[in-house]
Design a protein around this motif. Sequence first.
Motif, short mmCIF file in Angstrom:
data_model
loop_
_atom_site.label_atom_id
_atom_site.label_comp_id
_atom_site.label_asym_id
_atom_site.label_seq_id
_atom_site.Cartn_x
_atom_site.Cartn_y
_atom_site.Cartn_z
N LEU A 182 3.26 -29.35 32.17
CA LEU A 182 2.83 -30.74 32.05
C LEU A 182 1.49 -31.00 32.73
CD1 LEU A 182 5.98 -33.02 32.40
CD2 LEU A 182 4.32 -32.99 30.55
N SER A 183 1.13 -30.18 33.73
CA SER A 183 -0.14 -30.38 34.43
C SER A 183 -1.33 -30.10 33.52
CB SER A 183 -0.21 -29.48 35.68
OG SER A 183 -0.11 -28.12 35.30
N GLN A 184 -1.11 -29.31 32.46
CA GLN A 184 -2.16 -29.03 31.48
C GLN A 184 -1.62 -29.32 30.08
OE1 GLN A 184 -3.25 -24.92 32.60
NE2 GLN A 184 -5.13 -25.75 33.44
N PHE A 185 -1.10 -30.52 29.93
CA PHE A 185 -0.42 -30.89 28.69
C PHE A 185 -1.32 -30.76 27.47
CE2 PHE A 185 1.11 -33.88 25.51
CZ PHE A 185 2.47 -33.58 25.47
N ASN A 186 -2.59 -31.17 27.63
CA ASN A 186 -3.50 -31.17 26.47
C ASN A 186 -3.79 -29.78 25.93
OD1 ASN A 186 -4.94 -30.67 28.90
ND2 ASN A 186 -6.86 -31.07 27.85
N LEU A 187 -3.45 -28.73 26.70
CA LEU A 187 -3.68 -27.36 26.23
C LEU A 187 -2.43 -26.75 25.62
CD1 LEU A 187 -5.69 -25.97 29.30
CD2 LEU A 187 -6.60 -26.96 27.18
N ASP A 188 -1.31 -27.48 25.68
CA ASP A 188 -0.04 -26.87 25.27
C ASP A 188 0.76 -27.77 24.34
OD1 ASP A 188 1.92 -24.83 25.31
OD2 ASP A 188 3.07 -25.92 26.80
N PHE A 189 0.11 -28.38 23.38
CA PHE A 189 0.88 -29.14 22.40
C PHE A 189 0.15 -29.18 21.06
CE2 PHE A 189 -2.17 -32.31 23.25
CZ PHE A 189 -2.01 -33.37 22.37
N ASP A 319 5.23 -40.42 27.24
CA ASP A 319 3.97 -41.12 27.53
C ASP A 319 2.78 -40.32 27.04
OD1 ASP A 319 5.35 -43.20 28.66
OD2 ASP A 319 5.02 -42.56 30.74
N GLU A 320 2.80 -39.02 27.27
CA GLU A 320 1.71 -38.15 26.83
C GLU A 320 1.60 -38.12 25.31
OE1 GLU A 320 -0.58 -36.66 28.52
OE2 GLU A 320 0.14 -36.63 30.59
N LEU A 321 2.74 -38.16 24.63
CA LEU A 321 2.76 -38.11 23.17
C LEU A 321 2.57 -39.48 22.52
CD1 LEU A 321 5.69 -35.58 22.57
CD2 LEU A 321 3.26 -35.16 22.18
N GLY A 322 2.57 -40.52 23.32
CA GLY A 322 2.41 -41.87 22.76
C GLY A 322 3.69 -42.45 22.20
N HIS A 323 4.85 -41.94 22.63
CA HIS A 323 6.14 -42.46 22.19
C HIS A 323 6.72 -43.37 23.27
CE1 HIS A 323 5.53 -39.51 19.20
NE2 HIS A 323 6.13 -38.48 19.79
N PHE A 341 8.97 -43.92 17.81
CA PHE A 341 7.81 -43.25 17.21
C PHE A 341 7.02 -44.32 16.45
CE2 PHE A 341 11.35 -40.32 17.52
CZ PHE A 341 10.79 -39.19 18.10
N TYR A 342 5.83 -44.64 16.94
CA TYR A 342 5.05 -45.73 16.35
C TYR A 342 4.25 -45.22 15.15
CZ TYR A 342 6.32 -48.02 20.68
OH TYR A 342 7.02 -48.57 21.72
N LYS A 343 4.44 -45.85 14.02
CA LYS A 343 3.79 -45.38 12.79
C LYS A 343 2.29 -45.63 12.79
CE LYS A 343 7.90 -46.14 9.93
NZ LYS A 343 8.48 -46.87 8.78
N GLY A 344 1.87 -46.78 13.28
CA GLY A 344 0.45 -47.11 13.25
C GLY A 344 -0.36 -46.47 14.36
N LYS A 345 0.31 -45.79 15.29
CA LYS A 345 -0.36 -45.20 16.43
C LYS A 345 -0.37 -43.69 16.28
CE LYS A 345 -0.14 -45.29 21.49
NZ LYS A 345 0.63 -45.74 22.68
N SER A 346 -1.33 -43.21 15.50
CA SER A 346 -1.41 -41.77 15.23
C SER A 346 -1.88 -41.02 16.46
CB SER A 346 -2.39 -41.50 14.09
OG SER A 346 -2.53 -40.11 13.89
N ILE A 347 -1.27 -39.89 16.73
CA ILE A 347 -1.66 -39.08 17.89
C ILE A 347 -2.22 -37.72 17.45
CG2 ILE A 347 -0.05 -40.12 19.51
CD1 ILE A 347 1.88 -37.86 18.97
N PHE A 348 -2.66 -37.63 16.18
CA PHE A 348 -3.25 -36.38 15.74
C PHE A 348 -4.52 -36.07 16.50
CE2 PHE A 348 -0.57 -36.67 11.92
CZ PHE A 348 -0.19 -35.35 11.83
N ASN A 349 -5.29 -37.10 16.89
CA ASN A 349 -6.53 -36.88 17.60
C ASN A 349 -6.30 -36.24 18.96
OD1 ASN A 349 -8.03 -37.98 15.53
ND2 ASN A 349 -7.91 -40.05 16.37
N LEU A 350 -5.14 -36.48 19.56
CA LEU A 350 -4.86 -35.90 20.87
C LEU A 350 -4.85 -34.38 20.83
CD1 LEU A 350 -1.97 -38.23 22.10
CD2 LEU A 350 -4.32 -38.20 22.93
N SER A 351 -4.35 -33.82 19.73
CA SER A 351 -4.24 -32.38 19.63
C SER A 351 -5.59 -31.70 19.49
CB SER A 351 -3.34 -31.99 18.45
OG SER A 351 -3.92 -32.47 17.24
N LYS A 352 -6.66 -32.48 19.24
CA LYS A 352 -7.98 -31.91 19.07
C LYS A 352 -8.81 -31.95 20.35
CE LYS A 352 -8.00 -33.51 14.26
NZ LYS A 352 -8.63 -34.41 13.28
N LEU A 353 -8.22 -32.53 21.42
CA LEU A 353 -8.97 -32.64 22.67
C LEU A 353 -9.16 -31.29 23.32
CD1 LEU A 353 -7.27 -35.83 24.20
CD2 LEU A 353 -9.46 -35.67 23.03
#
Length: 353
Positions: A182-189, A319-323, A341-353
């Motif tokens: 979880l400390s490096q969540f953006n690298l592992d999802f 929280d990290e996933l936006g749920h 799971f919020y339909k209008g709140k896409s989190i695809f951009n998070l995976s590109k960070l």
Amino acid sequence: MNFRKHVKDRIGYTAVFFINALLIILIMNLTLIINEKRVSKENIFYSFLISSALYLLFMTYDYIKMKPFYSYLRKAADSEGDLNSILSIAEVRTQEQLMYSKILKESYKSYTDKLSKYEENQKQYIYFINQWVHQMKTPVSVINLLLQDKDKENFKETLESIYEENEKITHGLDMMLCNARLSQFNLDFKVEKVDLLSVIRTVVNDNKKALIRYSIYPKIICREAMTVETDSKWIAFVINQILINAIKYSKDVSSEEKYITFEVNDEGSRLVLSIGDQGIGIPKEDRNRVFNAFFTGKNGRKTSESTGMGMYLSKRICDELGHGLSFESEEGKGTKFFIAFYKGKSIFNLSKL
């Protein structure tokens, strides 16, 4: 910084000033020549001398004004990292000094905030490690005792007990790995379209032995092809944690039929997965602290299996996933958790960070 270095530091100003003074004298002299008049060399020299004296007075004034700031810089440079000396800036007299002071204080505040957060994370991590090691010692000891049992007639029962203790170890290891990642969540999802029904069935299947052991029946209410944007691995951990807690706090309930119900509802702007049990419920005084780290509550203190980290990690993941993650509970009647799971709140951009 002494006066000589102060003047040297402003060599550009000096050059511009004297060039400007010479140009003014030259233009005035040329004007007088055109008008058939002359200016004596003494007057030219006298004008230049007055300009130089005024410039010298200005530089002296500027140096006196900057001297407290220079003294502060010298003291800060010799402080060898002493923050009190560095932050005790002298009286601010210019906008430049004011800006420097503001940047210094903002940087220090940012540094202390990050340091405090790091120290708190380290404190939580060390505490979690201690709790985790203590928790793992129990099933290991039980397994050792079971293996020393020489009664061959209870071989099947022994294997079942070993399997149960091994499940506890596996769950503990999963929580340990989750906390570390979880400390490096953006690298592992990886965010993708996930079939929610498939994830639910996988989690239920992974816990089927515990469900059978305690005669708890899973009930899934969900139409086919209910897809959501999420990371399948992380959301499976959250659902698994909620299911494990539901089993833990339902197994000792005296009831002919015990159910854990998974239900997916489309609410338009969001898709909500509810996971409800018929367990002992959460006491009213504990409900505001369910998602706090290391909080086991009244129910958790009844069992040595609880570390108080499961729901804390689940909340952080959501929280990290936006749920959204929430619950409702009534003591003695059960608990129901909701993952939104919020339909209008896409989190695809998070995976590109």
